[in-house]
Design a protein around this motif. Structure first.
Motif, PDB file in Angstrom:
ATOM      1  N   PHE A   1       1.015  -1.100   0.189  1.00  0.00           N
ATOM      2  CA  PHE A   1       0.068  -0.093  -0.135  1.00  0.00           C
ATOM      3  C   PHE A   1       0.992   1.384  -0.109  1.00  0.00           C
ATOM      4  O   PHE A   1       0.403   2.138  -0.603  1.00  0.00           O
ATOM      5  N   ASN A   2       1.887   1.242   0.527  1.00  0.00           N
ATOM      6  CA  ASN A   2       2.954   2.206   0.610  1.00  0.00           C
ATOM      7  C   ASN A   2       3.678   2.539  -0.817  1.00  0.00           C
ATOM      8  O   ASN A   2       3.580   3.357  -1.281  1.00  0.00           O
ATOM      9  N   LEU A   3       3.805   1.227  -1.445  1.00  0.00           N
ATOM     10  CA  LEU A   3       4.175   1.265  -2.852  1.00  0.00           C
ATOM     11  C   LEU A   3       3.338   1.912  -3.653  1.00  0.00           C
ATOM     12  O   LEU A   3       3.639   2.748  -4.560  1.00  0.00           O
ATOM     13  N   PHE A   4       2.176   1.623  -3.633  1.00  0.00           N
ATOM     14  CA  PHE A   4       0.789   2.002  -4.365  1.00  0.00           C
ATOM     15  C   PHE A   4       0.772   3.530  -3.924  1.00  0.00           C
ATOM     16  O   PHE A   4       0.696   4.388  -5.178  1.00  0.00           O
ATOM     17  N   ARG A   5       0.725   4.005  -2.924  1.00  0.00           N
ATOM     18  CA  ARG A   5       0.604   5.544  -2.616  1.00  0.00           C
ATOM     19  C   ARG A   5       1.786   6.428  -3.267  1.00  0.00           C
ATOM     20  O   ARG A   5       1.612   7.586  -3.699  1.00  0.00           O
ATOM     21  N   ASP A   6       2.935   5.890  -2.925  1.00  0.00           N
ATOM     22  CA  ASP A   6       4.075   6.539  -2.998  1.00  0.00           C
ATOM     23  C   ASP A   6       4.713   6.467  -4.528  1.00  0.00           C
ATOM     24  O   ASP A   6       5.409   7.592  -4.830  1.00  0.00           O
ATOM     25  N   ILE A   7       4.452   5.255  -5.113  1.00  0.00           N
ATOM     26  CA  ILE A   7       5.327   5.010  -6.308  1.00  0.00           C
ATOM     27  C   ILE A   7       4.342   4.924  -7.390  1.00  0.00           C
ATOM     28  O   ILE A   7       4.430   5.694  -8.717  1.00  0.00           O
ATOM     29  N   ILE A   8       3.367   3.717  -7.459  1.00  0.00           N
ATOM     30  CA  ILE A   8       2.703   3.510  -8.392  1.00  0.00           C
ATOM     31  C   ILE A   8       1.539   4.445  -8.840  1.00  0.00           C
ATOM     32  O   ILE A   8       1.342   4.786 -10.160  1.00  0.00           O
ATOM     33  N   LEU A   9       0.995   5.153  -8.050  1.00  0.00           N
ATOM     34  CA  LEU A   9      -0.114   5.990  -7.855  1.00  0.00           C
ATOM     35  C   LEU A   9       0.293   7.260  -8.791  1.00  0.00           C
ATOM     36  O   LEU A   9      -0.020   7.797  -9.834  1.00  0.00           O
ATOM     37  N   PRO A  10       1.444   7.889  -8.481  1.00  0.00           N
ATOM     38  CA  PRO A  10       1.930   9.153  -8.948  1.00  0.00           C
ATOM     39  C   PRO A  10       2.505   8.860 -10.376  1.00  0.00           C
ATOM     40  O   PRO A  10       2.080   9.547 -11.297  1.00  0.00           O
TER      41      PRO A  10
ATOM     42  N   ASN B   1      -1.188   8.567 -17.210  1.00  0.00           N
ATOM     43  CA  ASN B   1      -2.614   8.727 -17.790  1.00  0.00           C
ATOM     44  C   ASN B   1      -3.315   9.996 -17.821  1.00  0.00           C
ATOM     45  O   ASN B   1      -4.461  10.297 -17.843  1.00  0.00           O
ATOM     46  N   ALA B   2      -2.565  10.917 -17.669  1.00  0.00           N
ATOM     47  CA  ALA B   2      -2.929  12.405 -17.521  1.00  0.00           C
ATOM     48  C   ALA B   2      -3.798  12.850 -18.799  1.00  0.00           C
ATOM     49  O   ALA B   2      -4.778  13.359 -18.685  1.00  0.00           O
ATOM     50  N   ALA B   3      -3.612  12.196 -20.110  1.00  0.00           N
ATOM     51  CA  ALA B   3      -4.413  12.605 -21.289  1.00  0.00           C
ATOM     52  C   ALA B   3      -5.915  11.783 -21.115  1.00  0.00           C
ATOM     53  O   ALA B   3      -6.838  12.496 -21.274  1.00  0.00           O
ATOM     54  N   SER B   4      -5.969  10.584 -20.553  1.00  0.00           N
ATOM     55  CA  SER B   4      -7.237   9.845 -20.473  1.00  0.00           C
ATOM     56  C   SER B   4      -7.654  10.187 -19.249  1.00  0.00           C
ATOM     57  O   SER B   4      -8.973   9.943 -19.161  1.00  0.00           O
ATOM     58  N   ARG B   5      -7.132  10.521 -18.331  1.00  0.00           N
ATOM     59  CA  ARG B   5      -7.689  10.730 -16.992  1.00  0.00           C
ATOM     60  C   ARG B   5      -8.658   9.605 -16.591  1.00  0.00           C
ATOM     61  O   ARG B   5      -9.861   9.757 -15.899  1.00  0.00           O
TER      62      ARG B   5
ATOM     63  N   GLU C   1      -9.223  15.756  -4.518  1.00  0.00           N
ATOM     64  CA  GLU C   1      -9.407  16.893  -4.980  1.00  0.00           C
ATOM     65  C   GLU C   1      -8.474  16.825  -6.320  1.00  0.00           C
ATOM     66  O   GLU C   1      -8.765  17.325  -7.465  1.00  0.00           O
ATOM     67  N   ARG C   2      -7.344  16.145  -6.218  1.00  0.00           N
ATOM     68  CA  ARG C   2      -6.434  15.847  -7.144  1.00  0.00           C
ATOM     69  C   ARG C   2      -6.951  15.116  -8.375  1.00  0.00           C
ATOM     70  O   ARG C   2      -6.592  15.296  -9.532  1.00  0.00           O
ATOM     71  N   LEU C   3      -7.996  14.253  -8.054  1.00  0.00           N
ATOM     72  CA  LEU C   3      -8.641  13.519  -9.041  1.00  0.00           C
ATOM     73  C   LEU C   3      -9.865  14.010  -9.462  1.00  0.00           C
ATOM     74  O   LEU C   3     -10.436  13.042 -10.322  1.00  0.00           O
ATOM     75  N   ALA C   4     -10.186  15.046  -9.262  1.00  0.00           N
ATOM     76  CA  ALA C   4     -11.570  15.520  -9.967  1.00  0.00           C
ATOM     77  C   ALA C   4     -11.462  15.605 -11.345  1.00  0.00           C
ATOM     78  O   ALA C   4     -10.623  16.063 -11.871  1.00  0.00           O
ATOM     79  N   GLY C   5     -12.615  14.773 -11.835  1.00  0.00           N
ATOM     80  CA  GLY C   5     -12.612  14.596 -13.278  1.00  0.00           C
ATOM     81  C   GLY C   5     -12.068  13.296 -13.830  1.00  0.00           C
ATOM     82  O   GLY C   5     -12.431  12.932 -14.852  1.00  0.00           O
ATOM     83  N   TRP C   6     -11.673  12.553 -12.986  1.00  0.00           N
ATOM     84  CA  TRP C   6     -10.935  11.361 -13.231  1.00  0.00           C
ATOM     85  C   TRP C   6     -11.921  10.333 -13.150  1.00  0.00           C
ATOM     86  O   TRP C   6     -12.810  10.320 -12.246  1.00  0.00           O
ATOM     87  N   LYS C   7     -12.032   9.022 -14.076  1.00  0.00           N
ATOM     88  CA  LYS C   7     -12.544   8.048 -14.025  1.00  0.00           C
ATOM     89  C   LYS C   7     -11.751   6.912 -13.356  1.00  0.00           C
ATOM     90  O   LYS C   7     -10.738   6.258 -13.838  1.00  0.00           O
ATOM     91  N   ILE C   8     -12.338   6.411 -12.071  1.00  0.00           N
ATOM     92  CA  ILE C   8     -11.248   5.587 -11.163  1.00  0.00           C
ATOM     93  C   ILE C   8     -12.355   4.352 -11.391  1.00  0.00           C
ATOM     94  O   ILE C   8     -13.435   4.191 -10.720  1.00  0.00           O
ATOM     95  N   GLU C   9     -11.830   3.214 -11.531  1.00  0.00           N
ATOM     96  CA  GLU C   9     -12.219   1.828 -11.493  1.00  0.00           C
ATOM     97  C   GLU C   9     -11.526   0.820 -10.495  1.00  0.00           C
ATOM     98  O   GLU C   9     -10.371   0.506 -10.875  1.00  0.00           O
ATOM     99  N   ILE C  10     -12.353   0.185  -9.584  1.00  0.00           N
ATOM    100  CA  ILE C  10     -11.533  -0.668  -8.777  1.00  0.00           C
ATOM    101  C   ILE C  10     -12.399  -1.839  -8.986  1.00  0.00           C
ATOM    102  O   ILE C  10     -13.555  -2.109  -8.376  1.00  0.00           O
TER     103      ILE C  10
END
Length: 296
Positions: free
Chosen positions: A82-91, A97-101, A128-137
């Protein structure tokens, strides 16, 4: 339980779920299937096997698989992924994916949902940072029964105490009697579907991140190879694949290789050597005290 009955059950479990049941787990089969027999009004395991042999009963076969599947999980299990996801993978994925959001995450063998909800809570910190993004889990599991629990998002005091930081409990849960339920907002972030990892998964599409943690350890080598071969094509070329601390793709998969900088993180072989993103301070959740389990 006779040797013949045990051998029959081992073959059934192998074919239906990939679960490799060794002789030293015979006591476990007797215990768990004994409970199943009592719940279904079946005299004993011998009668259960006789019923399974007589006619193909998919519902009963599924009940046997459910009974023998280990559903051990907890919030933020092992912490490091989860630290990896938060600090490395997610950024990394936000930049890619900045273009596809859009961002797609698959939690395979999700059990009762704690892993998927843990990721949803981390992502919610960036609302707030992900406003407008489509997030699927997407969370999948072979057990229909355990998925009902995951969808409800209701956990006992004992389950809550195992790994959940108190600040997240207060922010994302409501008390329901003597239990706790994940907030509707977080539950809405996760879709749960029944899926057998041995079966085709093409309709799921491709994912930026795949978590498949602490499930391969229950499979024999040929089954591990098959599962990894099924999962690898579902990962985008520069995506991230995570296994449990005791698991590896070494000698099992040619399409995935270990990220040399991060244990438990794997990439497509074609992308090696991976370029790990530097932690981005503005992407991180708000600073929090050391995770403290709720007591009492």
């Amino acid at each position: 339980m006779t040797e013949a009955d045990f051998s029959f059950l081992c073959l059934l479990l192998q074919q239906r779920s990939g679960l490799s049941l060794t002789a030293d787990k015979r006591y476990l089969a007797e215990s768990r299937l004994g409970i199943l027999c009592r719940r279904r009004g079946i005299a004993d395991i011998e009668a259960l096997v006789r019923q399974l042999r007589m006619a193909r009963d998919l519902a009963l076969e599924s009940a046997v698989v459910d009974a023998m599947t280990t559903n051990e999980t907890l919030f933020f299990r092992d912490q490091t992924p989860f630290n990896l996801f938060r600090d490395i993978i997610l950024p990394e994925r936000l930049a890619a994916n900045a273009a596809s959001r859009s961002l797609r995450i698959w939690c395979a063998a999700v059990s009762s949902g704690q892993e998927a909800y843990s990721l949803a809570m981390l992502i919610d910190e960036l609302s707030e940072r992900l406003a407008g993004w489509k997030i699927e889990i997407l969370g999948t599991d072979i057990s229909a029964e355990i998925l009902e629990k995951a969808r409800a998002g209701i956990y006992s005091q004992f389950e809550i105490q195992r790994g959940l930081p108190i600040q997240m409990l207060l922010k994302h849960f409501q008390q329901v009697g003597d239990k706790w339920q994940v907030s509707q907002r977080i539950r809405a972030m996760v879709e749960f579907r029944q899926h057998n990892l041995l079966e085709r998964n093409d309709p799921f599409g491709r994912f930026d991140v795949i978590f498949c943690r602490n499930v391969l350890i229950y499979f024999d080598v040929p089954t591990k190879v098959k599962v990894l071969e099924q999962l690898a094509p579902r990962l985008v070329p520069d995506g991230a694949f995570l296994l449990g601390a005791a698991e590896t793709v070494l000698g099992l998969a040619t399409k995935l290789v270990c990220d040399p900088q991060h244990r438990g993180l794997y990439r497509h072989a074609a992308m090696a050597p991976p370029l790990a993103a530097s932690p981005a301070p503005d992407f991180r959740p708000r600073p929090a005290a050391v995770a403290t389990a709720l007591r009492g």
